[in-house]
Design a protein around this motif. Structure first.
Motif, mmCIF file in Angstrom:
data_model
loop_
_atom_site.group_PDB
_atom_site.id
_atom_site.type_symbol
_atom_site.label_atom_id
_atom_site.label_comp_id
_atom_site.label_asym_id
_atom_site.label_seq_id
_atom_site.Cartn_x
_atom_site.Cartn_y
_atom_site.Cartn_z
ATOM 1 N N GLY A 178 0.766 -1.249 -0.046
ATOM 2 C CA GLY A 178 0.030 -0.116 -0.048
ATOM 3 C C GLY A 178 1.035 1.314 0.013
ATOM 4 N N LEU A 179 2.002 1.390 0.038
ATOM 5 C CA LEU A 179 3.016 2.591 0.219
ATOM 6 C C LEU A 179 2.823 2.959 -1.339
ATOM 7 C CD1 LEU A 179 6.006 1.445 2.384
ATOM 8 C CD2 LEU A 179 3.863 2.823 3.013
ATOM 9 N N VAL A 180 3.121 4.305 -1.576
ATOM 10 C CA VAL A 180 3.390 5.198 -2.688
ATOM 11 C C VAL A 180 4.805 5.458 -2.584
ATOM 12 C CG1 VAL A 180 2.497 7.051 -3.931
ATOM 13 C CG2 VAL A 180 0.781 5.765 -2.608
ATOM 14 N N PRO A 181 5.520 5.056 -3.802
ATOM 15 C CA PRO A 181 6.892 5.435 -4.012
ATOM 16 C C PRO A 181 7.066 7.049 -3.919
ATOM 17 C CG PRO A 181 6.390 3.774 -5.411
ATOM 18 C CD PRO A 181 5.129 4.228 -4.700
ATOM 19 N N GLN A 182 8.017 7.404 -3.242
ATOM 20 C CA GLN A 182 8.390 8.924 -3.351
ATOM 21 C C GLN A 182 9.766 8.995 -3.925
ATOM 22 O OE1 GLN A 182 7.486 11.285 0.037
ATOM 23 N NE2 GLN A 182 5.708 9.959 0.646
ATOM 24 N N LEU A 227 10.092 1.165 1.618
ATOM 25 C CA LEU A 227 10.653 1.466 -0.064
ATOM 26 C C LEU A 227 11.832 2.299 0.037
ATOM 27 C CD1 LEU A 227 6.987 2.254 -1.744
ATOM 28 C CD2 LEU A 227 8.244 -0.088 -1.474
ATOM 29 N N GLY A 275 11.897 3.259 -4.884
ATOM 30 C CA GLY A 275 10.872 2.500 -5.107
ATOM 31 C C GLY A 275 10.842 1.110 -5.092
#
Length: 586
Positions: free
Chosen positions: A408-412, A480, A484
């Motif tokens: 569920g993590l969004v890459p930054q 991440l 990512g």
């Protein structure tokens, strides 16, 4: 029980003295077939014959006197006389590394058996003649997975209980080689030995006085036998983890000590053998440079252990007792990063210099040499690991669960992201890359990021001990990394489980002639190594780039071509690949 020894007069006759001592601790009668050029002598010895024999030379003098009073005969006549005059009609056990039974833990009819072995040599001809003469009484047996000298074999038999023999374990041989040493694949002589990776052990032996006391030669004899038993009987199988022996003795200003290992053999200008005089000469030089207070010597060993394991050492006394008090058959695989073992022998009159946390280990009665040989063997089997450092449950979560954690993590881009939940993880290391104070362990679809800043001194142990193919048991925070990719930010290492090396296969060798060698390069491995890969275990084939002709990319498996001689010209290669894809056309 009876023992038969076959020996030859020569430069290694010192092993006969140690073997006779060990044989007479084991049995009431020792018969020696002594070969002197074309003649043979049959010498029978009982324990009273060695009464007053303190040093190794005393034992040899006893044997020489018996030889002088014996009549030299042909080899065949002596062997027939040996069997004809034997009072034992039980099985005759011949130590054979190819036998289907292992007698190193339990054995049938051992009290009624005759043990036959060669001293320092295999004596193939003589042993074959004896086996033919005894006929159906012959019984071949192995004695553990490690090849030992004859005196150590006899010491080890003193720890064997009655019962059914075991199935032989995989042998540990100096000729076992590291997988992946490409250009010399056909010649084991050019390989480094692949020594067993296992738990560290340190031995401490308390003497009643200085080991080189002129007034007590028995102390020097005991020191010599202990050094030989701990450092020199294993035929070069054990590495520096297993050959440390600390001798300690009382002095007016407190206990003094010195630590020896296989490296002290290099102190002699000539090639040293375990002869008592040469070993004690090397010990004398070691005392000049390394003798110190026991507390200081122990602290140095503890500092060394801190670089080998993630846990503090476990100390235990070694006591002598009957078979009912010896450890039971409970084994645990020994891993290199398990808590080191500190084993204290003959320490009943002294307090341990470290915290005593484990129960004593009981070994068979006998001299310190027997105790050390038996302890080494129990360590190899995993008996000591199970008794002194039983392993707790390890993580069952793997990379698949880690991927679920970060789904569920969004890459930054350019930033590391991590969850606040501490999790455990078990990952098989497919590759490792070290960049200064950071080490990345690649475990398939995810990485484990190990930072020295986070784990402190454990980083050095991890960097030294982690190999490709090992299983890394650890805990940390899922997240991440800045590109990512899924990663576990490691906070603690629980254990490193050594990987099982892949068996050598004829399929790995594709082609070979006098000039070229073509083998299969696994995926994820470089085809040659440079200075960096030499410190990154398992990431590159052990071959210099100057011998490489052509090979696939690092992420691709396939044929790699090498030359035995350095290429005199620059080589070029044209690669073509067949790409297999899966998906839904859009």
């Amino acid at each position: 029980m009876e023992t038969w020894l076959v020996a030859r007069i020569g430069p290694r006759i010192d092993e006969l003295a140690r073997s006779v001592r060990a044989a007479l601790q084991l049995a009431a009668l020792c018969s020696v077939v002594l070969i002197d050029e074309d003649l043979c002598f049959l010498i029978k010895l009982v324990p009273v014959d060695l009464k007053g024999a303190i040093i190794e030379a005393d034992v040899l003098d006893c044997i020489w006197r018996r030889k002088q009073s014996s009549k030299g005969q042909s080899k065949a006549d002596v062997l027939k006389s040996l069997i004809r005059n034997s009072s034992n009609d039980g099985p005759v056990v011949f130590l054979d590394e190819t036998a289907g039974e292992d007698w190193s833990w339990t054995a049938p009819q051992l009290d009624e058996a005759t043990i036959c072995l060669g001293v320092h040599e295999d004596f193939v001809e003589e042993v074959s003649m004896l086996r033919e003469l005894v006929g159906q009484r012959a019984r071949p047996a192995q004695l553990g997975p490690v090849a030992l000298h004859s005196s150590a074999c006899l010491h080890l038999l003193g720890s064997v209980r009655s019962g059914r023999p075991m199935v032989p374990r995989a042998a540990v041989r100096p000729t076992t080689v590291q997988h992946g040493s490409a250009p010399h694949a056909a010649s084991a002589r050019n390989f480094r030995r692949a020594l067993p990776r296992r738990q560290s052990v340190r031995f401490f032996l308390a003497l009643k006085g200085p080991p080189l006391s002129e007034t007590s030669p028995c102390l020097g004899a005991e020191a010599h036998q202990a050094i030989t038993a701990s450092c020199l009987v294993s035929k070069s199988v054990y590495d520096e983890r297993d050959t440390r022996l600390t001798l300690a003795w009382p002095a007016p200003n407190g206990m003094r000590a010195v630590t020896v290992d296989r490296s002290f053999l290099g102190l002699s200008e000539t090639r040293i053998v375990p002869t008592e005089s040469l070993v004690l000469q090397a010990l004398e030089q070691q005392l000049v440079t390394n003798e110190g207070p026991l507390e200081t010597v122990v602290q140095d060993l503890l500092a060394e252990c801190a670089e080998l394991s993630f846990k503090k050492p476990v100390a235990a006394r070694i006591l002598e007792g009957d078979a009912a008090d010896w450890p039971m058959w409970q084994v645990q695989q020994s891993w290199p990063t398990d808590a080191p073992l500190l084993l204290f022998l003959r320490w009943a009159d002294h307090a341990l210099p470290v915290l005593e946390e484990a129960d004593p280990v009981v070994v068979p009665h006998g001299n310190s040499a027997r105790s050390l040989v038996v302890l080494q063997h129990w360590h190899t089997l995993g008996i000591l690991a199970a008794k002194l450092t039983p392993r707790t449950a390890l993580p069952s979560r793997g990379v698949a669960e880690l991927l679920e954690d970060v789904a569920g993590l969004v890459p930054q881009p350019g930033r590391d992201i991590q969850l606040d939940t501490l999790v455990t993880c078990r990952g098989v290391v497919a590759g490792r890359v070290r960049l200064g104070h950071v080490l990345f362990a690649e475990c398939g679809a995810a990485k484990i990021m190990c930072k020295e800043q986070r784990i402190g001194p454990l980083f050095k142990v991890l960097a030294h001990e982690l190999h490709v193919g090992d299983v890394l048991h650890c805990q940390g925070y899922p997240g991440l990394e800045f590109q990512g990719n899924p990663v576990l930010f490691l906070t603690d290492v629980l254990a490193i489980e050594p990987g099982v090396p892949a068996p050598d296969s004829d399929q790995d060798l594709l082609y070979r002639d006098d000039d070229f060698l073509c083998i299969v390069k696994p995926s994820g491995m470089l085809a040659c190594e440079d200075a960096r890969q030499r410190f990154e275990r398992g990431t590159a084939m052990k071959v210099d780039a100057r011998h490489l002709v052509a090979a696939p990319d690092v992420d691709t498996s396939g044929p790699a071509i090498y030359t035995f001689e350095e290429l005199p010209w620059q080589s070029w290669q044209l690669r073509s690949y067949l790409l297999l894809v899966a998906g839904t056309p859009s």
